[in-house]
Design a protein around this motif. Sequence first.
Motif, mmCIF file in Angstrom:
data_model
loop_
_atom_site.group_PDB
_atom_site.id
_atom_site.type_symbol
_atom_site.label_atom_id
_atom_site.label_comp_id
_atom_site.label_asym_id
_atom_site.label_seq_id
_atom_site.Cartn_x
_atom_site.Cartn_y
_atom_site.Cartn_z
ATOM 1 N N ALA B 14 23.602 29.589 57.850
ATOM 2 C CA ALA B 14 24.957 29.392 57.358
ATOM 3 C C ALA B 14 25.973 29.967 58.334
ATOM 4 O O ALA B 14 26.993 29.328 58.626
ATOM 5 N N ARG B 92 19.675 21.493 52.909
ATOM 6 C CA ARG B 92 19.514 22.947 52.919
ATOM 7 C C ARG B 92 20.703 23.654 52.288
ATOM 8 O O ARG B 92 20.536 24.668 51.601
ATOM 9 N N PHE B 93 21.893 23.154 52.550
ATOM 10 C CA PHE B 93 23.116 23.804 52.047
ATOM 11 C C PHE B 93 23.956 22.767 51.305
ATOM 12 O O PHE B 93 24.971 22.294 51.819
ATOM 13 N N PRO B 94 23.574 22.438 50.082
ATOM 14 C CA PRO B 94 24.227 21.321 49.398
ATOM 15 C C PRO B 94 25.727 21.527 49.248
ATOM 16 O O PRO B 94 26.182 22.599 48.861
ATOM 17 N N GLY B 95 26.470 20.507 49.599
ATOM 18 C CA GLY B 95 27.918 20.534 49.398
ATOM 19 C C GLY B 95 28.701 21.240 50.478
ATOM 20 O O GLY B 95 29.928 21.159 50.513
ATOM 21 N N LEU B 96 27.995 21.941 51.359
ATOM 22 C CA LEU B 96 28.712 22.772 52.335
ATOM 23 C C LEU B 96 29.567 21.929 53.275
ATOM 24 O O LEU B 96 30.773 22.161 53.408
ATOM 25 N N SER B 99 32.541 20.127 51.653
ATOM 26 C CA SER B 99 33.695 20.934 51.261
ATOM 27 C C SER B 99 34.440 21.458 52.484
ATOM 28 O O SER B 99 35.658 21.596 52.464
ATOM 29 N N ILE B 100 33.726 21.688 53.570
ATOM 30 C CA ILE B 100 34.411 22.143 54.791
ATOM 31 C C ILE B 100 35.276 21.019 55.353
ATOM 32 O O ILE B 100 36.450 21.220 55.684
#
Lengths: 121, 121
Positions: B14, B92-96, B99-100
């Motif tokens: 992350a 691995r990082f849902p939605g990340l 949203s960025i």
Amino acid sequence: MRPLFHPAPEDLQASAILHALADPNRAAIFANIMRAGCVEACASLATVGDRVIPKSSLSNHFKVLREAGLIRSERHGVEMRNHARWDEVEARFPGLLRSILNAYAGEGPRGEPPLPASDPD
Amino acid sequence: MRPLFHPAPEDLQASAILHALADPNRAAIFANIMRAGCVEACASLATVGDRVIPKSSLSNHFKVLREAGLIRSERHGVEMRNHARWDEVEARFPGLLRSILNAYAGEGPRGEPPLPASDPD
DNA sequence: TCCCATAGTTCGGAAGTTCGGAACTTCCGA
DNA sequence: TCGGAAGTTCCGAACTTCCGAACTATGGGA
């Protein structure tokens, strides 16, 4: 000591927020503030995991978080109270904080900051 | 020229992703790659807004994006093809990422990178 | 085959940022 | 008024970023 600067909600910048949270220490500090019900003194966060963070670094981390608009700091006597500005950031950048904190939390066994499992709203 | 390094999906971090996208230039490059259907040559992105980015800086930006796991680069003859690794990051990082990119897009009249309005899935 | 053009990378120095120890300020209680 | 606690500021060392110049790899003529 100069007065504390806090950006207005409409001045929040995505790049500043990402930069602030790109540091695992700061992300951990922010997650802690979220978890602790939005109030926390600086010194109580002087360790992240088992690593001690020097006061000067800590002061700087709080400054970065504050100037990114992620927290609001108020002096109360000799202490500082730090509130997460969740609602304001959420209003401007919906889902951003949640997905970032989830991303760190989902990283698993890497010594990264823990999830603020509580719902801040 | 050493071979291109791409982290495995389980090695995505992350902090690296946030760091990569905390730079508005890189975020704009990444948004462009998303928008352009996941294939793009480096030189075609030599300007962001009306600012010219030198080749060496560009090369470095691509490297940061690549090593954060955000893009996959392949040499095709003299050119480079860059694919967004959306699905892997999303898994691995849902939605990340969404949203960025939305955060940057929602910043409005600040000269920030535009939204990749298309749905990448 | 040689040479050139194109696309990207690497190098290296200047400028900027981060880290952390020491000294300082501010506030409070005794 | 003194002493201690909580933070901030200062400043040097280490690190990072930026970008021009030189370099490497590939492909296309002649």
